[in-house]
Each structure stands twice: as structure tokens, then as C-alpha cells.
Write a protein that holds these residues in place. Structure first.
Motif, PDB file in Angstrom:
ATOM      1  N   LYS A 196      39.442  40.893  43.748  1.00 56.48           N
ATOM      2  CA  LYS A 196      40.550  41.494  43.284  1.00 56.48           C
ATOM      3  C   LYS A 196      40.306  41.659  41.677  1.00 56.48           C
ATOM      4  O   LYS A 196      41.117  42.668  41.199  1.00 56.48           O
ATOM      5  N   GLN A 197      39.950  40.415  41.146  1.00 59.14           N
ATOM      6  CA  GLN A 197      39.816  40.599  39.486  1.00 59.14           C
ATOM      7  C   GLN A 197      38.934  41.611  39.132  1.00 59.14           C
ATOM      8  O   GLN A 197      39.169  42.074  38.126  1.00 59.14           O
ATOM      9  N   ALA A 198      37.710  41.735  39.835  1.00 61.64           N
ATOM     10  CA  ALA A 198      36.833  42.777  39.589  1.00 61.64           C
ATOM     11  C   ALA A 198      37.511  44.203  39.625  1.00 61.64           C
ATOM     12  O   ALA A 198      37.414  44.977  38.636  1.00 61.64           O
ATOM     13  N   PHE A 199      38.076  44.399  40.745  1.00 61.82           N
ATOM     14  CA  PHE A 199      38.872  45.994  40.700  1.00 61.82           C
ATOM     15  C   PHE A 199      40.093  46.003  39.985  1.00 61.82           C
ATOM     16  O   PHE A 199      40.285  47.181  39.342  1.00 61.82           O
ATOM     17  N   GLN A 200      40.760  44.831  39.513  1.00 63.44           N
ATOM     18  CA  GLN A 200      41.669  44.819  38.477  1.00 63.44           C
ATOM     19  C   GLN A 200      41.304  45.106  37.198  1.00 63.44           C
ATOM     20  O   GLN A 200      41.666  46.122  36.081  1.00 63.44           O
ATOM     21  N   THR A 201      40.136  44.541  36.871  1.00 63.32           N
ATOM     22  CA  THR A 201      39.618  44.879  35.452  1.00 63.32           C
ATOM     23  C   THR A 201      38.954  46.260  35.429  1.00 63.32           C
ATOM     24  O   THR A 201      39.066  46.933  34.277  1.00 63.32           O
ATOM     25  N   GLN A 202      38.262  46.907  36.285  1.00 65.34           N
ATOM     26  CA  GLN A 202      37.750  47.946  36.363  1.00 65.34           C
ATOM     27  C   GLN A 202      38.974  49.411  36.049  1.00 65.34           C
ATOM     28  O   GLN A 202      38.818  50.124  35.453  1.00 65.34           O
ATOM     29  N   LEU A 203      39.908  48.807  37.001  1.00 65.11           N
ATOM     30  CA  LEU A 203      41.253  49.674  36.874  1.00 65.11           C
ATOM     31  C   LEU A 203      41.843  49.732  35.162  1.00 65.11           C
ATOM     32  O   LEU A 203      42.069  50.728  34.826  1.00 65.11           O
TER      33      LEU A 203
END
Length: 135
Positions: free
Chosen positions: A90-97
Motif C-alpha cells: 500500500k505504501q509503495a502504491f501510494q508513493t508511486q501515485l
């Protein structure tokens, strides 16, 4: 092969590897595979019926990151197994977003989808998406 063609090919390869690096592709594939191995959740997702099976968004092209954030948040709220791995995803996706790191996966911050699927289908969508970048 001309020198300009060779430099174009090298630049293209470099840009693709930078895109893959910014998208944390290997890390996300590794975590997703780990979740799939431990996942026994292949129950049918029925949005209309009351079911213990989670129904998660299967993203439309260009809206993957927003849907991946939404889906992993839902998994965390519903006491999914392996919460540490799901939190990292979730953190990786949020950072990418937030940082527009994987432009092809984030044309907007809104999750758009036509269908929902169970946890296994959702994780397989993540896996297929990042394997396509990794090629």
C-alpha cells in the motif's frame, strides 16, 4: 547500424530501466507472489449478496495505482493475513501515485473499474501489471 540508432536504442533501454526502478517492480512482484502463496482466498466475490469474501476493484487501464491503494486499504481493514506485507505494498502504491513515478499506471487519483474480484484476482492483477513493466 548507425551510431545515432545505437544511442537511441541505449537511451530507450535506460529510460525503461529507470521506469521499472521508480515503480519498485521487483519488490512489488516479490511481495505480491508471497501474498498469493499464502492466500487461500479464491472465494467468489458477490457484491450483492452478503459474503465473507472481499470484493476488490479490478482497475481500468491507467487507474491501477489508485485502485491498488484502495484495494490494499480494504484488505488491511478486513483483517487480511500478512498485514506487514500488505502495508508495504500500500505504501509503495501510494508513493508511486503521489510522486507520479509510474505514469502509465496513474492517469488520475480516482480508482476507476468496471468489475470487482476476490483477493486472488486482485493480487493477480497487481502481478500482471508489474510483470508487464518488468519485461
Amino acid at each position: 547500424m548507425s551510431a545515432s540508432m545505437l544511442s537511441y536504442i541505449l537511451l530507450s533501454c535506460l529510460l525503461l530501466s529507470v521506469q521499472a526502478q521508480n515503480c519498485s517492480v521487483r519488490e512489488i512482484i516479490r511481495y505480491t507472489n508471497r501474498l498469493l502463496e499464502g492466500s487461500s482466498l479464491s472465494c467468489p466475490c458477490r457484491e450483492t449478496a452478503v459474503s465473507s469474501c472481499s470484493c476488490l476493484p479490478i482497475a481500468e487501464p491507467g487507474h491501477e495505482l489508485a485502485c491498488f491503494v484502495e484495494g490494499t486499504e480494504h484488505m488491511l481493514k478486513n483483517n487480511a493475513s500478512s498485514p506487514q506485507i500488505i502495508e508495504r505494498l500500500k505504501q509503495a502504491f501510494q508513493t508511486q501515485l503521489d510522486r507520479n513515478l509510474c505514469e502509465s499506471l496513474a492517469r488520475g487519483h480516482q480508482c476507476q473499474y468496471k468489475t470487482k474480484g476476490n483477493v486472488k484476482e486482485f493480487l493477480n492483477k497487481i502481478l500482471r501489471t508489474y510483470q508487464a513493466i518488468h519485461k
